[in-house]
Motif scaffolding. Structure first.
Motif, PDB file in Angstrom:
ATOM      1  N   ASN A   1       0.818  -1.211   0.000  1.00  0.00           N
ATOM      2  CA  ASN A   1       0.000   0.000   0.000  1.00  0.00           C
ATOM      3  C   ASN A   1       0.849   1.257   0.000  1.00  0.00           C
ATOM      4  O   ASN A   1       0.422   2.298  -0.479  1.00  0.00           O
ATOM      5  CB  ASN A   1      -0.928   0.009   1.211  1.00  0.00           C
ATOM      6  CG  ASN A   1      -1.982  -1.057   1.132  1.00  0.00           C
ATOM      7  OD1 ASN A   1      -2.344  -1.499   0.048  1.00  0.00           O
ATOM      8  ND2 ASN A   1      -2.469  -1.492   2.278  1.00  0.00           N
ATOM      9  N   GLU A   2       2.053   1.181   0.567  1.00  0.00           N
ATOM     10  CA  GLU A   2       2.858   2.380   0.770  1.00  0.00           C
ATOM     11  C   GLU A   2       3.930   2.606  -0.290  1.00  0.00           C
ATOM     12  O   GLU A   2       4.266   3.722  -0.600  1.00  0.00           O
ATOM     13  CB  GLU A   2       3.545   2.301   2.143  1.00  0.00           C
ATOM     14  CG  GLU A   2       2.564   2.243   3.286  1.00  0.00           C
ATOM     15  CD  GLU A   2       3.233   1.895   4.608  1.00  0.00           C
ATOM     16  OE1 GLU A   2       4.448   1.610   4.611  1.00  0.00           O
ATOM     17  OE2 GLU A   2       2.531   1.903   5.627  1.00  0.00           O
ATOM     18  N   GLY A   3       4.500   1.543  -0.835  1.00  0.00           N
ATOM     19  CA  GLY A   3       5.687   1.668  -1.673  1.00  0.00           C
ATOM     20  C   GLY A   3       5.388   1.998  -3.117  1.00  0.00           C
ATOM     21  O   GLY A   3       4.246   2.056  -3.564  1.00  0.00           O
ATOM     22  N   LEU A   4       6.479   2.190  -3.867  1.00  0.00           N
ATOM     23  CA  LEU A   4       6.392   2.466  -5.290  1.00  0.00           C
ATOM     24  C   LEU A   4       6.262   1.163  -6.061  1.00  0.00           C
ATOM     25  O   LEU A   4       6.892   0.169  -5.732  1.00  0.00           O
ATOM     26  CB  LEU A   4       7.644   3.212  -5.763  1.00  0.00           C
ATOM     27  CG  LEU A   4       7.858   4.593  -5.164  1.00  0.00           C
ATOM     28  CD1 LEU A   4       9.192   5.142  -5.611  1.00  0.00           C
ATOM     29  CD2 LEU A   4       6.741   5.520  -5.584  1.00  0.00           C
ATOM     30  N   LYS A   5       5.455   1.185  -7.092  1.00  0.00           N
ATOM     31  CA  LYS A   5       5.244   0.007  -7.915  1.00  0.00           C
ATOM     32  C   LYS A   5       6.178   0.065  -9.126  1.00  0.00           C
ATOM     33  O   LYS A   5       6.487   1.132  -9.631  1.00  0.00           O
ATOM     34  CB  LYS A   5       3.800  -0.072  -8.416  1.00  0.00           C
ATOM     35  CG  LYS A   5       2.732   0.105  -7.361  1.00  0.00           C
ATOM     36  CD  LYS A   5       2.708  -0.992  -6.340  1.00  0.00           C
ATOM     37  CE  LYS A   5       1.567  -0.869  -5.379  1.00  0.00           C
ATOM     38  NZ  LYS A   5       1.765  -0.002  -4.264  1.00  0.00           N
TER      39      LYS A   5
ATOM     40  N   GLY B   1       8.852  -4.393  -4.663  1.00  0.00           N
ATOM     41  CA  GLY B   1       9.980  -5.056  -4.027  1.00  0.00           C
ATOM     42  C   GLY B   1      10.219  -6.447  -4.596  1.00  0.00           C
ATOM     43  O   GLY B   1      10.508  -7.375  -3.855  1.00  0.00           O
ATOM     44  N   ASN B   2      10.075  -6.607  -5.902  1.00  0.00           N
ATOM     45  CA  ASN B   2      10.229  -7.873  -6.623  1.00  0.00           C
ATOM     46  C   ASN B   2       9.180  -8.923  -6.249  1.00  0.00           C
ATOM     47  O   ASN B   2       9.384 -10.103  -6.483  1.00  0.00           O
ATOM     48  CB  ASN B   2      11.632  -8.446  -6.473  1.00  0.00           C
ATOM     49  CG  ASN B   2      12.591  -7.828  -7.459  1.00  0.00           C
ATOM     50  OD1 ASN B   2      12.201  -7.045  -8.309  1.00  0.00           O
ATOM     51  ND2 ASN B   2      13.850  -8.188  -7.347  1.00  0.00           N
ATOM     52  N   VAL B   3       8.081  -8.521  -5.647  1.00  0.00           N
ATOM     53  CA  VAL B   3       6.967  -9.423  -5.347  1.00  0.00           C
ATOM     54  C   VAL B   3       5.836  -9.084  -6.312  1.00  0.00           C
ATOM     55  O   VAL B   3       5.453  -7.919  -6.453  1.00  0.00           O
ATOM     56  CB  VAL B   3       6.501  -9.283  -3.886  1.00  0.00           C
ATOM     57  CG1 VAL B   3       5.297 -10.175  -3.617  1.00  0.00           C
ATOM     58  CG2 VAL B   3       7.629  -9.612  -2.928  1.00  0.00           C
TER      59      VAL B   3
END
Length: 175
Positions: A92-96, A160-162
């Motif tokens: 929800n928080e990070g960059l895609k 994050g590579n997920v």
């Protein structure tokens, strides 16, 4: 675009984490109450009462049992759900990151930040080096495996590579 994770995933993981935390707190409170009760009973006994050694042994056995319970419970069960919640919170928080490439294959048995995952190998064209790179992305083992076949041209959205979303652009064109 097929979305792998939704808000309900995070909410159910958070609910499970809270449940496990409250179970541990209840067990710890039960242990503490028994120990406090035994210590009060111990203090109320005369100086050389024959029951003092029995109370010491009961407290020692309860403490060992509580420690033996705590290590696997906190170190395995609670740690794993905490890592899963942290991973979902990061979505929800990070960059895609968006990427496209040829699907190469799946591999099993990896772990990403304390969460069990499988690897998805994608071949991408690297503009800087002018070669194909094979990149590894993580797929949560708790989620269904995407219906990729070798040679499919796919678009992935990652955090994050997920893998958090995917789309099959063309079926089997790269094989």
């Amino acid at each position: 675009m097929t979305i792998v994770y939704g808000d309900e995933d995070y909410l159910s993981a958070l609910k499970q984490k809270r449940k496990l935390f409250f179970i541990y707190v209840a067990v710890a409170a039960f242990y503490a109450l028994i120990c406090i009760g035994l210590l009060i009973y111990f203090a109320s006994q005369p100086y050389q009462a024959p029951v003092l050694n029995a109370i010491r042994w009961v407290i020692a056995i309860l403490t060992i049992a509580f420690v033996v319970f705590s290590y696997p419970y906190l170190g395995i069960k609670y740690k794993r759900i905490s890592a899963y919640c942290a991973m979902l919170r990061g979505f929800n928080e990070g960059l895609k990151e968006k990427t496209e490439g040829e699907f190469f294959g799946f591999f099993e048995g990896k772990e990403k930040d304390g969460v069990d995952a499988d690897l998805c190998i994608i071949r991408n064209w690297n503009e800087k080096k002018h070669v194909y790179d094979e990149r590894q992305y993580y797929i949560d083992r708790e989620k269904p495996v995407p219906p990729f076949e070798t040679g499919d041209y796919v678009r992935l959205i990652l955090q994050g590579n997920v893998l958090i979303a995917y789309e099959i652009l063309e079926k089997g064109v790269m094989a």
